[in-house]
Design a protein around this motif. Sequence first.
Motif, PDB file in Angstrom:
ATOM      1  N   LEU A   3       0.847  -1.200   0.000  1.00 43.20           N
ATOM      2  CA  LEU A   3       0.000   0.000   0.000  1.00 43.20           C
ATOM      3  C   LEU A   3       0.878   1.243   0.000  1.00 43.20           C
ATOM      4  O   LEU A   3       1.923   1.271   0.640  1.00 43.20           O
ATOM      5  CB  LEU A   3      -0.844   0.042   1.268  1.00 43.20           C
ATOM      6  CG  LEU A   3      -2.162  -0.696   1.302  1.00 43.20           C
ATOM      7  CD1 LEU A   3      -2.789  -0.562   2.682  1.00 43.20           C
ATOM      8  CD2 LEU A   3      -3.112  -0.214   0.252  1.00 43.20           C
ATOM      9  N   ARG A   5       1.680   5.073   1.160  1.00 42.84           N
ATOM     10  CA  ARG A   5       1.530   5.741   2.454  1.00 42.84           C
ATOM     11  C   ARG A   5       0.176   6.445   2.565  1.00 42.84           C
ATOM     12  O   ARG A   5      -0.532   6.314   3.564  1.00 42.84           O
ATOM     13  CB  ARG A   5       2.674   6.757   2.626  1.00 42.84           C
ATOM     14  CG  ARG A   5       2.637   7.490   3.932  1.00 42.84           C
ATOM     15  CD  ARG A   5       3.766   8.525   3.996  1.00 42.84           C
ATOM     16  NE  ARG A   5       3.954   9.037   5.331  1.00 42.84           N
ATOM     17  CZ  ARG A   5       3.195   9.961   5.887  1.00 42.84           C
ATOM     18  NH1 ARG A   5       2.180  10.489   5.222  1.00 42.84           N
ATOM     19  NH2 ARG A   5       3.432  10.369   7.116  1.00 42.84           N
ATOM     20  N   PHE A   8      -2.679   3.905   2.873  1.00 45.90           N
ATOM     21  CA  PHE A   8      -2.665   3.271   4.186  1.00 45.90           C
ATOM     22  C   PHE A   8      -3.242   4.215   5.236  1.00 45.90           C
ATOM     23  O   PHE A   8      -4.159   3.850   5.979  1.00 45.90           O
ATOM     24  CB  PHE A   8      -1.228   2.862   4.544  1.00 45.90           C
ATOM     25  CG  PHE A   8      -1.108   2.149   5.859  1.00 45.90           C
ATOM     26  CD1 PHE A   8      -1.326   0.782   5.952  1.00 45.90           C
ATOM     27  CD2 PHE A   8      -0.779   2.843   7.009  1.00 45.90           C
ATOM     28  CE1 PHE A   8      -1.223   0.112   7.163  1.00 45.90           C
ATOM     29  CE2 PHE A   8      -0.669   2.191   8.232  1.00 45.90           C
ATOM     30  CZ  PHE A   8      -0.890   0.824   8.302  1.00 45.90           C
ATOM     31  N   LEU A  51       3.591  -3.156   3.670  1.00 43.82           N
ATOM     32  CA  LEU A  51       3.292  -1.853   4.258  1.00 43.82           C
ATOM     33  C   LEU A  51       4.125  -0.770   3.584  1.00 43.82           C
ATOM     34  O   LEU A  51       5.191  -1.054   3.044  1.00 43.82           O
ATOM     35  CB  LEU A  51       3.612  -1.869   5.758  1.00 43.82           C
ATOM     36  CG  LEU A  51       2.841  -2.862   6.621  1.00 43.82           C
ATOM     37  CD1 LEU A  51       3.358  -2.829   8.049  1.00 43.82           C
ATOM     38  CD2 LEU A  51       1.352  -2.576   6.579  1.00 43.82           C
ATOM     39  N   THR A 100      -6.571  -2.303   9.092  1.00 44.51           N
ATOM     40  CA  THR A 100      -5.906  -1.866   7.864  1.00 44.51           C
ATOM     41  C   THR A 100      -4.704  -2.763   7.570  1.00 44.51           C
ATOM     42  O   THR A 100      -4.476  -3.157   6.426  1.00 44.51           O
ATOM     43  CB  THR A 100      -5.473  -0.389   7.977  1.00 44.51           C
ATOM     44  OG1 THR A 100      -6.644   0.406   8.239  1.00 44.51           O
ATOM     45  CG2 THR A 100      -4.804   0.096   6.706  1.00 44.51           C
ATOM     46  N   ALA A 104      -3.908  -5.239   4.288  1.00 48.09           N
ATOM     47  CA  ALA A 104      -2.638  -5.189   3.561  1.00 48.09           C
ATOM     48  C   ALA A 104      -1.940  -6.545   3.592  1.00 48.09           C
ATOM     49  O   ALA A 104      -1.300  -6.947   2.611  1.00 48.09           O
ATOM     50  CB  ALA A 104      -1.723  -4.114   4.155  1.00 48.09           C
TER      51      ALA A 104
END
Length: 131
Positions: A3, A5, A8, A51, A100, A104
Amino acid sequence: MTLRREAFLGHVKERGKYDNPQEAERAARVVLALLGAHLVGDIRAQLATRLPEEFALILLNPLQSAEPLLPERFIRAAAAWIEGATEQTAAWDVSAVLSTVADAAGEDVLGQILLQLPAGYDLVFGRPQPT
């Protein structure tokens, strides 16, 4: 897939109903530092690849933990690290971030994460498992 930034933080902001991205970022930094302290081996690295880089680095350079905390204690620890938080608001913060993270991570990685953590984290990640 990693993802970005903004995406996210956008998910965390929406799920946490934060007023601004800075609040979402603050929660993400604390929760990921605590989570990183509870994961070991390849699974932490696998999650980090999914991430945004900034948050992956936080996960990979965690706070020190002697033993995995039960979910309730994890939330209390988050409350202690988030300025002005109560256990109720920290539970909200943890849920916004970890749900979240679960998205991811994907089901395979999340399943491996849950195997490393004490019972009850499936609920904190927003993915109740059948018993």
